[in-house]
Design an enzyme around this catalytic site. Structure first.
Site, PDB file in Angstrom:
ATOM      1  N   CYS A 119      34.891  91.408 -20.171  1.00  0.00           N
ATOM      2  CA  CYS A 119      34.329  90.613 -19.177  1.00  0.00           C
ATOM      3  C   CYS A 119      34.347  91.243 -17.869  1.00  0.00           C
ATOM      4  O   CYS A 119      34.611  92.361 -17.895  1.00  0.00           O
ATOM      5  CB  CYS A 119      35.042  89.387 -18.845  1.00  0.00           C
ATOM      6  SG  CYS A 119      35.336  88.126 -20.452  1.00  0.00           S
ATOM      7  N   ARG A 171      31.064  86.791 -19.081  1.00  0.00           N
ATOM      8  CA  ARG A 171      32.000  86.983 -20.362  1.00  0.00           C
ATOM      9  C   ARG A 171      31.120  87.348 -21.575  1.00  0.00           C
ATOM     10  O   ARG A 171      30.051  87.211 -21.855  1.00  0.00           O
ATOM     11  CB  ARG A 171      32.243  85.184 -20.701  1.00  0.00           C
ATOM     12  CG  ARG A 171      32.880  85.287 -22.048  1.00  0.00           C
ATOM     13  CD  ARG A 171      33.316  83.788 -22.213  1.00  0.00           C
ATOM     14  NE  ARG A 171      34.298  83.530 -23.547  1.00  0.00           N
ATOM     15  CZ  ARG A 171      33.826  82.586 -24.440  1.00  0.00           C
ATOM     16  NH1 ARG A 171      33.045  81.708 -24.185  1.00  0.00           N
ATOM     17  NH2 ARG A 171      34.422  82.806 -25.525  1.00  0.00           N
ATOM     18  N   LEU A 172      31.697  88.326 -22.219  1.00  0.00           N
ATOM     19  CA  LEU A 172      31.275  88.746 -23.750  1.00  0.00           C
ATOM     20  C   LEU A 172      32.337  88.117 -24.665  1.00  0.00           C
ATOM     21  O   LEU A 172      33.582  88.074 -24.830  1.00  0.00           O
ATOM     22  CB  LEU A 172      31.657  90.164 -23.603  1.00  0.00           C
ATOM     23  CG  LEU A 172      31.228  90.831 -25.154  1.00  0.00           C
ATOM     24  CD1 LEU A 172      29.656  90.770 -25.244  1.00  0.00           C
ATOM     25  CD2 LEU A 172      31.642  92.221 -25.181  1.00  0.00           C
ATOM     26  N   ASN A 197      39.721  89.613 -17.636  1.00  0.00           N
ATOM     27  CA  ASN A 197      38.848  90.671 -18.379  1.00  0.00           C
ATOM     28  C   ASN A 197      39.723  91.314 -19.133  1.00  0.00           C
ATOM     29  O   ASN A 197      40.987  91.896 -18.901  1.00  0.00           O
ATOM     30  CB  ASN A 197      38.250  91.622 -17.105  1.00  0.00           C
ATOM     31  CG  ASN A 197      37.630  92.910 -18.052  1.00  0.00           C
ATOM     32  OD1 ASN A 197      37.374  93.078 -18.937  1.00  0.00           O
ATOM     33  ND2 ASN A 197      37.658  93.826 -17.470  1.00  0.00           N
ATOM     34  N   GLY A 198      39.675  91.421 -20.739  1.00  0.00           N
ATOM     35  CA  GLY A 198      40.554  92.057 -21.672  1.00  0.00           C
ATOM     36  C   GLY A 198      40.822  91.514 -22.609  1.00  0.00           C
ATOM     37  O   GLY A 198      40.198  90.601 -23.147  1.00  0.00           O
ATOM     38  N   GLU A 199      42.053  91.897 -23.488  1.00  0.00           N
ATOM     39  CA  GLU A 199      42.368  91.161 -24.640  1.00  0.00           C
ATOM     40  C   GLU A 199      43.969  91.001 -24.587  1.00  0.00           C
ATOM     41  O   GLU A 199      44.623  92.217 -24.088  1.00  0.00           O
ATOM     42  CB  GLU A 199      42.003  92.083 -25.692  1.00  0.00           C
ATOM     43  CG  GLU A 199      40.525  92.666 -25.929  1.00  0.00           C
ATOM     44  CD  GLU A 199      39.875  91.376 -26.724  1.00  0.00           C
ATOM     45  OE1 GLU A 199      40.698  90.565 -27.382  1.00  0.00           O
ATOM     46  OE2 GLU A 199      38.918  91.163 -26.784  1.00  0.00           O
ATOM     47  N   ASP A 242      42.638  83.683 -25.457  1.00  0.00           N
ATOM     48  CA  ASP A 242      44.168  84.041 -24.923  1.00  0.00           C
ATOM     49  C   ASP A 242      43.638  83.670 -23.688  1.00  0.00           C
ATOM     50  O   ASP A 242      44.973  83.777 -22.668  1.00  0.00           O
ATOM     51  CB  ASP A 242      44.442  85.495 -25.068  1.00  0.00           C
ATOM     52  CG  ASP A 242      42.895  86.242 -24.886  1.00  0.00           C
ATOM     53  OD1 ASP A 242      41.796  85.822 -24.598  1.00  0.00           O
ATOM     54  OD2 ASP A 242      42.875  87.264 -25.297  1.00  0.00           O
ATOM     55  N   GLY A 268      40.340 106.728 -30.721  1.00  0.00           N
ATOM     56  CA  GLY A 268      41.527 107.434 -30.994  1.00  0.00           C
ATOM     57  C   GLY A 268      41.796 108.020 -29.699  1.00  0.00           C
ATOM     58  O   GLY A 268      42.693 108.753 -29.327  1.00  0.00           O
TER      59      GLY A 268
END
Length: 620
Positions: free
Chosen positions: A5, A57-58, A84-86, A109, A384
C-alpha cells in the site's frame, strides 16, 4: 493479510481541520492520487480535527474487509490506522489477543495492529514480525504515532511544516501538502554525488525532509515530538557450536520463507540461479508441492547478452544455465524475461519517478521493467535479496583494501564521482568529507563486543555498514520498482531474527570451510543440487551491449546541448565530453559491483530528469 500500500497524512495539535473540511480532504485525495501505483485496488481518507490520513491499497489478504483507514472506538474517541506492509506472525498475535478477550470483525492484519495497539499501546510494535510502515491516530490521547519496521524494508518520509507533521510512503506524497517544496541544498548534493545511489539513513535528501529510522517510532502531540528506538542490533558472544549454528540458521531461513508465503493469492519467486534466490525458490516449491501446487518463477536477462557478456571478477558467470538447472531441480513453471536497450533507457526516467531520486541507473530501470511484466500475472513475489549483506557474500567482506579503507567499501574511489562536476560546485561541496562523515557516523554507532580482536571487530563494522546503507539501497530499489506496478516483494533473508542471530556469528563460521557464505550453503544443503549450492556469487545481471553505451552517450549529449538543462548548472561540458569519448572500464565500479562507466552516464541523465521533472530549486 493485507497488502502492499501507500500511506500519507498530516497532524497538527493546534488545528481544527473540520473548519475547512473540503480543502483538507482534497489534500488527502492528492496524496492518494500521486501514490496510486502503490495500491491500485482501493483507497480511503480520514479527517479528524487534528489529523488527516490517506491510504491506497493493493489487496492480498481479506480482499473484501481490509479497507483503510480502519477506525475503532477507544474511550469514545476514534482510533484510526493506516498501514503499508505485511505482518507475518499475524495469526499467532490474533490468537493471543482473542485469548485476552479481543473481538475481530475482519481477517486482516490491519485490524490485528489496531486492536493490538488499543490493548498494549505503542509497545505493541515490538511483537510484530514483518515489513511495515504504520500511522496510528489516537483521538483519545490526541497523538499521532509513526512506526517503521526494524530493517527499513518499507519507506516512511516526513517533514515539519510550521507545527504540522506531514508524512508519506514516498517523497512525492509530501509535495502534495501546501507549501512543502522540493529544494536541494549543499547537503542534498552531497547525498546525490557523494553517497548516491545510497543515502544517509534518516535523511530524505531534500531540504527539511527526513525518514523515520528503521526500528523507530515517532509520537507527535501537544507535548511535542518524540523519537524512540524500539529495536537495536546487539553485539553478544556466540555460544552455539558449528553444528548448532548450521541447524539454527537452516531453521530460521526455512521458517522465514514459510511465514512469508502466507497469501490468499498465488505467489511467485525471482530466480537467478544464485544460491540465495535458489534456496528461497526450493523451499517455496517444496512447500507448494505438498499442497499439489506448482510454483511460478521468473528470471531476468538482456537481449543478446550471451553475445556481449564479459566475465570479470565481479560478474564471473551468466545466469541462464544455472536458472535452467534450478527449474529442472524444483519443477517450477518458469518464465525467462528479457529487456532490450530501448526499454532500459526509457525506464531510466520511470525509475526516477518510482524512487523520487536518481537511483541505480539501469540496474534499477531494468528491475522496474521486469516487475511491470511480472505484475501482469502476479501480486506477490519472494526474493533472495539481503543474504549477501547478512551472510558476508560481497567482495568487500574479504578484500584487504576494503578492510583497511577509511570509507564505504562499495564506493572507495571518489574520482569518478568528482571528475564530471564543475570546479565551483566541487569547491562548494567537499564530496570526500561528506562521504567520510557519513561513514564515520555509522562506524561510531556499530554495536561492538568487548574484548573482540581487531579483525572480528572490523568485520562487525563492515557488516553494520552493509545493513545500514548498502542493504537499504537495495531494499529501496526493490520496494519502489516493484510497487510502481502494484507488486509486493517479500524478503525472507531480512527477517529480523536472522539478522540478529547472524550479526553475532563469528566470521570463521559464516565463512565456513573458507567459502564465501559457507554457513548459508551448509544450511541449505538439503534444498539444493551441489553445483548450485557452490556456485560463485554473480550479482544481478546487467547489459554488456556496446550499443546501449553508445545510445546513452548520444542521449546525454542531446540533453546537455540544451542550454537550460539543469544538469549544466552542475557538470562541466568539456569534462563530460572527454569522459564520453574515453573507453569505459567495466571492471572498476564506482558504486557496488555493477555501476561502472555506462552507469555514470545513465546516472547523470537521471539527475537531469529529476531536477527538471520535480521542478527542484537549488539552494546552494
Amino acid at each position: 493479510r493485507t497488502m502492499a500500500c501507500g500511506i500519507a497524512g498530516f497532524s497538527n495539535p493546534g488545528e481544527q481541520y473540520h473548519r475547512k473540511k473540503e480543502s483538507w480532504i482534497k489534500v488527502l485525495d492528492d496524496m492518494n492520487r500521486i501514490q496510486k501505483h502503490r495500491g491500485p485496488d482501493d483507497e480511503g481518507t480520514y479527517l479528524d480535527d487534528e489529523c488527516g490520513l490517506a491510504h491506497v491499497r493493493l489487496s492480498i489478504i481479506d480482499l473484501k474487509n481490509g479497507h483503510q483507514p480502519m477506525i475503532r472506538q477507544k474511550d469514545r474517541k476514534d482510533c484510526a490506522v493506516i498501514f503499508n506492509g505485511e505482518i507475518y506472525n499475524m495469526k499467532s498475535l490474533r490468537n493471543e489477543l482473542e485469548r485476552k478477550g479481543a473481538k475481530f470483525q475482519t481477517t486482516s492484519d490491519t485490524e490485528v495492529i489496531l486492536v493490538g495497539y488499543m490493548r498494549y499501546g505503542a509497545a505493541f510494535v515490538e511483537k510484530l514480525n514483518g515489513i511495515f510502515s504504520i500511522a496510528i491516530w489516537d483521538g483519545a490521547l490526541k497523538k499521532l504515532y509513526l512506526f517503521r519496521d526494524r530493517l527499513g524494508v518499507k519507506p516512511l518520509f516526513y517533514t515539519m511544516k510550521e507545527n504540522t507533521l506531514v508524512f508519506s510512503s514516498e517523497l512525492k506524497g509530501l509535495f502534495q501538502y501546501p507549501g512543502v517544496e522540493p529544494v536541494i541544498d549543499r547537503e542534498g548534493l552531497g547525498e546525490v554525488f557523494g553517497l548516491g545511489p545510497a543515502k544517509s539513513y534518516g535523511k530524505g535528501v531534500f531540504q527539511g525532509i527526513r525518514e523515520v529510522l528503521p526500528g523507530h517510532l515517532i509520537e507527535y502531540g501537544k507535548e511535542g515530538w518524540k523519537d524512540h528506538a524500539y529495536w537495536k542490533l546487539e553485539a553478544k558472544p556466540h555460544e552455539d557450536s558449528v553444528k548448532e549454528t548450521i541447524e539454527k540458521t537452516s531453521w530460521l531461513v526455512h521458517d522465514a520463507v514459510r511465514m512469508q508465503m502466507l497469501s490468499d493469492i498465488p505467489i511467485c519467486t525471482f530466480l537467478s540461479g544464485g544460491v540465495d534466490s535458489s534456496l528461497v525458490t526450493s523451499i517455496c516449491a517444496k512447500t507448494l508441492k505438498k499442497e499439489g501446487k506448482q510454483l511460478d518463477t521468473f528470471s531476468f536477462d538482456f537481449q543478446n547478452n550471451h553475445q556481449y557478456f564479459q566475465a570479470n571478477s565481479f560478474q564471473p558467470s551468466e545466469d541462464r544455465p544455472w536458472v535452467e538447472k534450478m527449474v529442472t531441480y524444483s519443477g517450477t513453471n518458469h518464465t525467462f524475461l528479457e529487456c532490450g536497450n530501448m526499454d532500459l533507457i526509457s525506464d531510466l526516467y520511470r525509475a526516477v519517478d518510482a524512487r523520487d531520486l536518481p537511483c541505480m541507473a539501469d540496474v534499477e530501470s531494468s528491475m522496474l521493467y521486469f516487475c511491470s511484466l511480472v505484475a501482469k500475472s502476479h501480486k506477490v513475489t519472494l526474493t533472495g535479496e539481503c543474504a549477501d549483506e547478512i551472510f558476508g557474500g560481497y567482495p568487500w567482506f574479504h578484500k584487504k583494501e576494503c578492510f583497511e579503507a577509511d570509507n564505504f567499501p562499495w564506493s572507495m574511489d571518489m574520482e569518478p564521482r568528482k571528475m564530471l562536476l564543475r570546479d565551483d560546485i566541487l569547491k562548494m561541496i567537499d564530496l570526500e568529507s561528506y562521504s567520510r562523515e557519513a561513514y564515520q557516523k555509522t562506524i561510531d554507532e556499530t554495536p561492538k563486543l568487548y574484548g573482540e580482536d581487531s579483525t572480528e571487530s572490523r568485520r562487525r563494522e563492515i557488516s553494520y555498514l552493509n545493513l545500514r546503507l548498502f542493504m537499504v539501497t537495495l531494499l529501496d530499489r526493490m520496494d519502489r520498482t516493484i510497487m510502481y506496478s502494484g507488486l509486493e516483494a517479500r524478503v525472507p533473508f531480512a527477517d529480523h531474527r536472522i539478522v540478529e542471530y547472524l550479526y553475532n556469528v563469528p566470521w570463521k563460521i559464516k565463512c565456513l570451510n573458507g567459502e564465501a557464505k559457507g554457513l548459508l550453503r551448509a544450511a541449505g544443503k538439503e534444498d539444493l543440487p551441489p553445483e548450485v549450492l557452490y556456485r560463485r556469487k554473480s550479482p544481478y545481471p546487467k547489459t554488456y551491449d556496446p550499443n546501449y553505451e553508445r545510445m546513452l552517450s548520444e542521449e546525454l549529449r542531446r540533453v546537455m546541448a540544451k542550454g537550460e538543462a539543469p544538469i549544466n548548472q552542475l557538470t562541466d561540458k568539456k569534462k563530460v565530453e572527454k569522459f564520453l569519448e574515453s573507453p569505459k572500464d567495466y571492471g572498476k565500479p564506482w558504486y557496488g559491483q555493477l555501476m561502472a562507466g555506462p552507469q555514470m552516464t545513465a546516472y547523470l541523465l537521471q539527475v537531469n530528469y529529476w531536477l527538471e521533472h520535480y521542478k527542484i530549486r537549488l539552494n546552494l
